[in-house]
Design an enzyme around this catalytic site. Structure first.
Site, short mmCIF file in Angstrom:
data_model
loop_
_atom_site.label_atom_id
_atom_site.label_comp_id
_atom_site.label_asym_id
_atom_site.label_seq_id
_atom_site.Cartn_x
_atom_site.Cartn_y
_atom_site.Cartn_z
N CYS A 145 1.19 -1.17 0.31
CA CYS A 145 0.11 -0.22 -0.03
C CYS A 145 1.00 1.21 -0.19
O CYS A 145 1.74 1.44 0.52
CB CYS A 145 -0.54 -0.01 0.91
SG CYS A 145 -2.30 1.50 0.72
N LYS A 156 -12.76 -4.70 2.10
CA LYS A 156 -11.85 -4.12 3.23
C LYS A 156 -13.11 -3.05 3.27
O LYS A 156 -12.92 -1.56 2.39
CB LYS A 156 -10.73 -3.37 2.67
CG LYS A 156 -10.09 -2.82 3.48
CD LYS A 156 -8.27 -2.72 3.81
CE LYS A 156 -8.01 -1.36 4.44
NZ LYS A 156 -6.39 -1.01 3.84
N ARG A 189 -10.73 7.15 4.29
CA ARG A 189 -10.83 6.94 2.84
C ARG A 189 -11.85 6.06 2.70
O ARG A 189 -12.25 4.81 1.51
CB ARG A 189 -9.59 5.55 3.47
CG ARG A 189 -8.80 5.67 3.60
CD ARG A 189 -7.58 4.20 3.79
NE ARG A 189 -6.88 4.79 4.92
CZ ARG A 189 -5.26 5.46 5.34
NH1 ARG A 189 -5.41 6.01 4.01
NH2 ARG A 189 -4.46 5.60 5.87
N GLU A 196 -16.73 -7.54 -5.27
CA GLU A 196 -15.14 -7.29 -4.83
C GLU A 196 -13.91 -8.53 -4.30
O GLU A 196 -13.28 -9.03 -5.40
CB GLU A 196 -14.83 -6.59 -3.56
CG GLU A 196 -14.86 -5.13 -2.93
CD GLU A 196 -14.26 -4.71 -4.23
OE1 GLU A 196 -13.40 -5.08 -4.61
OE2 GLU A 196 -14.22 -3.11 -4.52
N LYS A 233 -11.84 -8.01 5.41
CA LYS A 233 -10.99 -7.02 7.20
C LYS A 233 -11.79 -5.22 7.73
O LYS A 233 -12.27 -5.04 6.24
CB LYS A 233 -10.53 -6.25 6.27
CG LYS A 233 -9.24 -5.21 7.04
CD LYS A 233 -7.71 -4.56 6.63
CE LYS A 233 -7.52 -3.79 7.71
NZ LYS A 233 -6.48 -2.69 6.60
C1 PBG Z 1 -3.21 0.41 4.56
C2 PBG Z 1 -3.69 -0.44 5.84
C3 PBG Z 1 -4.27 -0.51 6.81
C4 PBG Z 1 -4.55 -1.61 7.68
C5 PBG Z 1 -3.72 -2.41 6.99
N1 PBG Z 1 -3.41 -2.06 5.13
C6 PBG Z 1 -4.89 0.42 7.01
C7 PBG Z 1 -5.82 1.44 6.08
O1 PBG Z 1 -6.33 1.37 5.75
O2 PBG Z 1 -5.95 2.71 6.82
C8 PBG Z 1 -5.06 -1.84 9.23
C9 PBG Z 1 -4.52 -2.70 9.76
C10 PBG Z 1 -5.07 -2.81 11.55
O3 PBG Z 1 -5.51 -1.72 11.46
O4 PBG Z 1 -4.87 -3.01 12.20
N2 PBG Z 1 -4.02 0.35 3.69
#
Ligand code: PBG
Length: 323
Positions: free
Chosen positions: A120, A195, A217, A233, A248
């Site tokens: 990311c 996600k 986001r 998705e 997630k």
């Molecule tokens: C990066 C990412 C995030 C998490 C995993 N990869 C943060 C987000 O999307 O803001 C969250 C992991 C967690 O809260 O344990 N995009």
């Protein structure tokens, strides 16, 4: 199945009977432990909002991974925290970037643990968003190239699996293509597929300093109200080449885990995220719940819902409990 012929309590009378009929078990085999890595030497800095989790420098991380390997945990997930952030996330795909350094150091000293990297850009962007920003918009297609470049650089450094978490459309295809073109057709992709735009990520963003500088986001992560969309998705990521699909967060999305497993019969990962971890830690500290029992109950429920593997900040602790 009527009383008094059927008496379910007959099989609950002793722990041995309960063991025999137990349907779901959490095992060390299911666990993936996330880690945060920073520049520097001899750094092991506890993350305020996630007690028991640390930002490690590479040297300290290697020691930690040795221990985790000995506990029998099959895989780790790595997040890098760069020194410099910019508008192109250059440190995300730099040859000597923090994550690239960490991967090769781990591969040198603990070659046989599975190293998965989070792909990311948010932690590397000055504005904290997961894509390129122009006039306040998060651009999709131009971001794909940077994500593919980032994934490739992780794999070139020795990563065993990449896990794109950005939620741009088409990223799995872009990453699959670039890996295949460069001789890495054997490297699997674990896609953060369903996600959600969740407030449960709060402690994580504090850990990696990736809170967006403006907005949120919701224009790329999913609306928590939608589960049909989550299935779409997942379907798309599978058709683009995902080998493992992820839901997630986990706890508030057990129905999504269940539906994804039922619908696709694909390996499903569930991310028991930072907020889920911190809530338990806080309530345990207050003496309001038994943290160990609640943790094991929650992980069991995530598996019962259909997850094959769980990414959790409790992994190391749980491995010790289960031994
Ligand atoms: C990066 C990412 C995030 C998490 C995993 N990869 C943060 C987000 O999307 O803001 C969250 C992991 C967690 O809260 O344990 N995009």
């Amino acid at each position: 199945m009527d009383f008094p012929f059927y008496r379910p309590r007959r099989l609950r009378r002793s722990e041995d009977l309960r063991r025999l009929i137990r349907e779901t078990r959490v095992s060390i085999d299911d666990l993936i432990m996330p880690y945060f890595v920073v520049h520097g030497k001899e750094v092991k800095e506890e993350i305020h909002s996630m007690p028991g989790n640390f930002r490690f420098s590479v040297d300290e991380l290697v020691k930690e991974i040795k221990e985790v390997k000995q506990l029998g945990i099959p895989a780790i997930l790595l997040f890098g925290i760069p020194n410099k952030k910019d508008e192109k996330a250059r440190e995300a795909y730099a040859k000597d970037g923090i994550i690239q350094q960490a991967i090769s150091a781990i591969k040198d000293s603990v070659p046989d643990i599975i190293v998965i990297t989070d792909v990311c850009l948010c932690g590397y962007m000055s504005h904290g968003h997961c894509g390129i920003v122009e006039n306040g918009e998060i651009l999709n297609d131009p971001t794909l190239e940077l994500l593919a470049k980032t994934a490739l650089s992780h794999v070139e450094a020795g990563a065993d699996m990449v896990a794109p978490s950005d939620m741009m459309d088409g990223r799995v295809r872009a990453i699959r293509r670039v890996l295949d073109e460069n001789g890495f057709s054997h490297i699997p992709i674990m896609a953060y597929s369903a996600k959600y735009a969740s407030s449960f990520y709060g402690p994580f963003r504090e850990a990696v300093f990736s809170t967006p500088a403006f907005g949120d986001r919701s224009s790329y992560q999913m609306d928590p109200a939608n589960s049909d969309e989550g299935l779409r998705e997942v379907r798309q990521d599978i058709s683009e080449g995902a080998d493992i699909v992820m839901v997630k967060p986990a706890l508030a999305y057990l129905d999504v885990i269940y539906r994804v497993k039922k619908e696709f019969s694909y390996p499903v990962a569930a991310y028991n995220v930072s907020g889920e971890y911190s809530m338990i830690k806080a309530a345990d500290k207050m003496g309001w719940i038994d943290g160990k029992k609640v943790t094991l109950e929650i992980l069991t429920s995530i598996k019962r819902a259909g997850a094959d593997m769980i990414l959790t900040y409790f992994a190391k602790q749980v491995a010790k409990w289960l031994r």
